[in-house]
Scaffold this motif. Structure first.
Motif, PDB file in Angstrom:
ATOM      1  N   LYS A   1       0.812  -1.219   0.000  1.00  0.00           N
ATOM      2  CA  LYS A   1       0.000   0.000   0.000  1.00  0.00           C
ATOM      3  C   LYS A   1       0.846   1.270   0.000  1.00  0.00           C
ATOM      4  O   LYS A   1       0.314   2.373   0.079  1.00  0.00           O
ATOM      5  N   MET A   2       2.168   1.139  -0.078  1.00  0.00           N
ATOM      6  CA  MET A   2       3.059   2.297  -0.064  1.00  0.00           C
ATOM      7  C   MET A   2       3.525   2.569  -1.483  1.00  0.00           C
ATOM      8  O   MET A   2       4.376   1.860  -2.011  1.00  0.00           O
ATOM      9  N   ASP A   3       2.936   3.589  -2.121  1.00  0.00           N
ATOM     10  CA  ASP A   3       3.325   3.860  -3.496  1.00  0.00           C
ATOM     11  C   ASP A   3       3.478   5.345  -3.827  1.00  0.00           C
ATOM     12  O   ASP A   3       3.660   5.706  -4.971  1.00  0.00           O
ATOM     13  N   CYS A   4       3.411   6.202  -2.826  1.00  0.00           N
ATOM     14  CA  CYS A   4       3.589   7.625  -3.104  1.00  0.00           C
ATOM     15  C   CYS A   4       4.173   8.334  -1.878  1.00  0.00           C
ATOM     16  O   CYS A   4       4.234   7.770  -0.781  1.00  0.00           O
ATOM     17  N   PRO A   5       4.612   9.564  -2.063  1.00  0.00           N
ATOM     18  CA  PRO A   5       5.212  10.315  -0.949  1.00  0.00           C
ATOM     19  C   PRO A   5       4.277  10.530   0.241  1.00  0.00           C
ATOM     20  O   PRO A   5       4.739  10.787   1.347  1.00  0.00           O
ATOM     21  N   THR A   6       2.975  10.407   0.031  1.00  0.00           N
ATOM     22  CA  THR A   6       2.034  10.578   1.141  1.00  0.00           C
ATOM     23  C   THR A   6       2.257   9.491   2.190  1.00  0.00           C
ATOM     24  O   THR A   6       2.330   9.778   3.390  1.00  0.00           O
ATOM     25  N   GLU A   7       2.366   8.232   1.741  1.00  0.00           N
ATOM     26  CA  GLU A   7       2.624   7.140   2.689  1.00  0.00           C
ATOM     27  C   GLU A   7       4.000   7.291   3.321  1.00  0.00           C
ATOM     28  O   GLU A   7       4.182   7.009   4.501  1.00  0.00           O
ATOM     29  N   GLU A   8       4.968   7.745   2.538  1.00  0.00           N
ATOM     30  CA  GLU A   8       6.308   7.971   3.092  1.00  0.00           C
ATOM     31  C   GLU A   8       6.257   8.981   4.229  1.00  0.00           C
ATOM     32  O   GLU A   8       6.843   8.765   5.294  1.00  0.00           O
ATOM     33  N   LYS A   9       5.532  10.077   4.028  1.00  0.00           N
ATOM     34  CA  LYS A   9       5.415  11.099   5.082  1.00  0.00           C
ATOM     35  C   LYS A   9       4.715  10.535   6.318  1.00  0.00           C
ATOM     36  O   LYS A   9       5.143  10.807   7.449  1.00  0.00           O
TER      37      LYS A   9
ATOM     38  N   ASN B   1      11.894   2.823  -0.912  1.00  0.00           N
ATOM     39  CA  ASN B   1      11.949   2.485  -2.332  1.00  0.00           C
ATOM     40  C   ASN B   1      10.494   2.324  -2.767  1.00  0.00           C
ATOM     41  O   ASN B   1       9.916   1.243  -2.650  1.00  0.00           O
ATOM     42  N   LEU B   2       9.911   3.432  -3.237  1.00  0.00           N
ATOM     43  CA  LEU B   2       8.491   3.430  -3.575  1.00  0.00           C
ATOM     44  C   LEU B   2       8.196   2.562  -4.793  1.00  0.00           C
ATOM     45  O   LEU B   2       7.120   1.968  -4.880  1.00  0.00           O
ATOM     46  N   MET B   3       9.137   2.455  -5.711  1.00  0.00           N
ATOM     47  CA  MET B   3       8.915   1.625  -6.898  1.00  0.00           C
ATOM     48  C   MET B   3       8.800   0.148  -6.523  1.00  0.00           C
ATOM     49  O   MET B   3       7.968  -0.572  -7.052  1.00  0.00           O
ATOM     50  N   GLN B   4       9.651  -0.303  -5.615  1.00  0.00           N
ATOM     51  CA  GLN B   4       9.624  -1.700  -5.172  1.00  0.00           C
ATOM     52  C   GLN B   4       8.724  -1.898  -3.955  1.00  0.00           C
ATOM     53  O   GLN B   4       8.562  -3.023  -3.485  1.00  0.00           O
ATOM     54  N   ARG B   5       8.204  -0.779  -3.434  1.00  0.00           N
ATOM     55  CA  ARG B   5       7.336  -0.796  -2.254  1.00  0.00           C
ATOM     56  C   ARG B   5       8.028  -1.423  -1.048  1.00  0.00           C
ATOM     57  O   ARG B   5       7.459  -2.240  -0.326  1.00  0.00           O
ATOM     58  N   GLU B   6       9.288  -1.023  -0.866  1.00  0.00           N
ATOM     59  CA  GLU B   6      10.080  -1.521   0.247  1.00  0.00           C
ATOM     60  C   GLU B   6      10.486  -0.380   1.169  1.00  0.00           C
ATOM     61  O   GLU B   6      10.793   0.717   0.709  1.00  0.00           O
ATOM     62  N   LEU B   7      10.494  -0.694   2.439  1.00  0.00           N
ATOM     63  CA  LEU B   7      10.967   0.229   3.459  1.00  0.00           C
ATOM     64  C   LEU B   7      12.090  -0.470   4.221  1.00  0.00           C
ATOM     65  O   LEU B   7      11.892  -1.569   4.741  1.00  0.00           O
ATOM     66  N   THR B   8      13.265   0.146   4.244  1.00  0.00           N
ATOM     67  CA  THR B   8      14.391  -0.390   4.996  1.00  0.00           C
ATOM     68  C   THR B   8      14.595   0.499   6.221  1.00  0.00           C
ATOM     69  O   THR B   8      14.753   1.718   6.087  1.00  0.00           O
TER      70      THR B   8
ATOM     71  N   GLY C   1      -0.693  -0.007  12.350  1.00  0.00           N
ATOM     72  CA  GLY C   1      -1.569   1.044  12.868  1.00  0.00           C
ATOM     73  C   GLY C   1      -1.888   2.111  11.828  1.00  0.00           C
ATOM     74  O   GLY C   1      -2.917   2.773  11.913  1.00  0.00           O
ATOM     75  N   LEU C   2      -1.018   2.263  10.841  1.00  0.00           N
ATOM     76  CA  LEU C   2      -1.264   3.212   9.763  1.00  0.00           C
ATOM     77  C   LEU C   2      -2.118   2.591   8.648  1.00  0.00           C
ATOM     78  O   LEU C   2      -2.436   3.256   7.664  1.00  0.00           O
ATOM     79  N   GLY C   3      -2.451   1.317   8.799  1.00  0.00           N
ATOM     80  CA  GLY C   3      -3.269   0.628   7.798  1.00  0.00           C
ATOM     81  C   GLY C   3      -2.491   0.189   6.576  1.00  0.00           C
ATOM     82  O   GLY C   3      -3.065   0.025   5.509  1.00  0.00           O
ATOM     83  N   LEU C   4      -1.176  -0.016   6.714  1.00  0.00           N
ATOM     84  CA  LEU C   4      -0.338  -0.320   5.561  1.00  0.00           C
ATOM     85  C   LEU C   4      -0.077  -1.805   5.349  1.00  0.00           C
ATOM     86  O   LEU C   4       0.503  -2.192   4.344  1.00  0.00           O
ATOM     87  N   ASP C   5      -0.467  -2.661   6.258  1.00  0.00           N
ATOM     88  CA  ASP C   5      -0.305  -4.115   6.120  1.00  0.00           C
ATOM     89  C   ASP C   5       1.112  -4.517   5.707  1.00  0.00           C
ATOM     90  O   ASP C   5       1.323  -5.092   4.635  1.00  0.00           O
ATOM     91  N   PRO C   6       2.109  -4.246   6.559  1.00  0.00           N
ATOM     92  CA  PRO C   6       3.487  -4.570   6.194  1.00  0.00           C
ATOM     93  C   PRO C   6       3.765  -6.069   6.277  1.00  0.00           C
ATOM     94  O   PRO C   6       3.122  -6.805   7.029  1.00  0.00           O
ATOM     95  N   VAL C   7       4.731  -6.501   5.484  1.00  0.00           N
ATOM     96  CA  VAL C   7       5.228  -7.876   5.547  1.00  0.00           C
ATOM     97  C   VAL C   7       6.734  -7.781   5.726  1.00  0.00           C
ATOM     98  O   VAL C   7       7.417  -7.084   4.976  1.00  0.00           O
TER      99      VAL C   7
END
Length: 120
Positions: free
Chosen positions: A10-18, A36-43, A60-66
């Motif tokens: 669900k992370m694909d734009c600067p809004t989710e990054e912020k 890395n918004l293109m790969q939808r990865e957060l390190t 809690g942000l509703g992003l469903d991380p794996v």
């Protein structure tokens, strides 16, 4: 310094990054975040004892991380990563429908070109 990599579909734009940066900017132990918004990865580089606080914050942000990789627990991260890939596999029916629609689109273009009635 530990490192955790999350796959967040669900992370694909600067809004989710912020949203994520705002959520963890005051969290003690979080040293840095690379998006890395293109790969939808957060390190996340951190000094936490586990990734549970990170997972809880992202959920809690509703992003469903794996959890894709975790320097604290390599075996658990590999298992979760394999399950994540299975969860995002494209069903065969969608592939078939995409193929049929592609053939139909090409056929209509050929028909329009050969008949001279291309709409112009």
């Amino acid at each position: 310094m530990e490192e955790a990599i999350f796959l967040i579909q669900k992370m694909d734009c600067p809004t989710e990054e912020k949203l994520i940066r705002d959520r963890f900017k005051t969290t003690a132990g979080v040293e840095s975040m690379h998006f890395n918004l293109m790969q939808r990865e957060l390190t996340v580089r951190h000094r936490l004892g586990s990734t549970q606080a990170l997972l809880k914050g992202l959920t809690g942000l509703g992003l469903d991380p794996v959890l894709k990789a975790d320097s604290l627990d390599v075996s658990a991260a590999a298992l979760q990563s394999n399950n994540a890939v299975e969860g995002f596999r494209i069903p065969i029916l969608k592939w078939v429908l995409m193929g049929v629609s592609g053939v139909a689109a090409i056929g209509s273009e050929v028909l329009a070109w050969s008949s001279g009635a291309d709409g112009s």
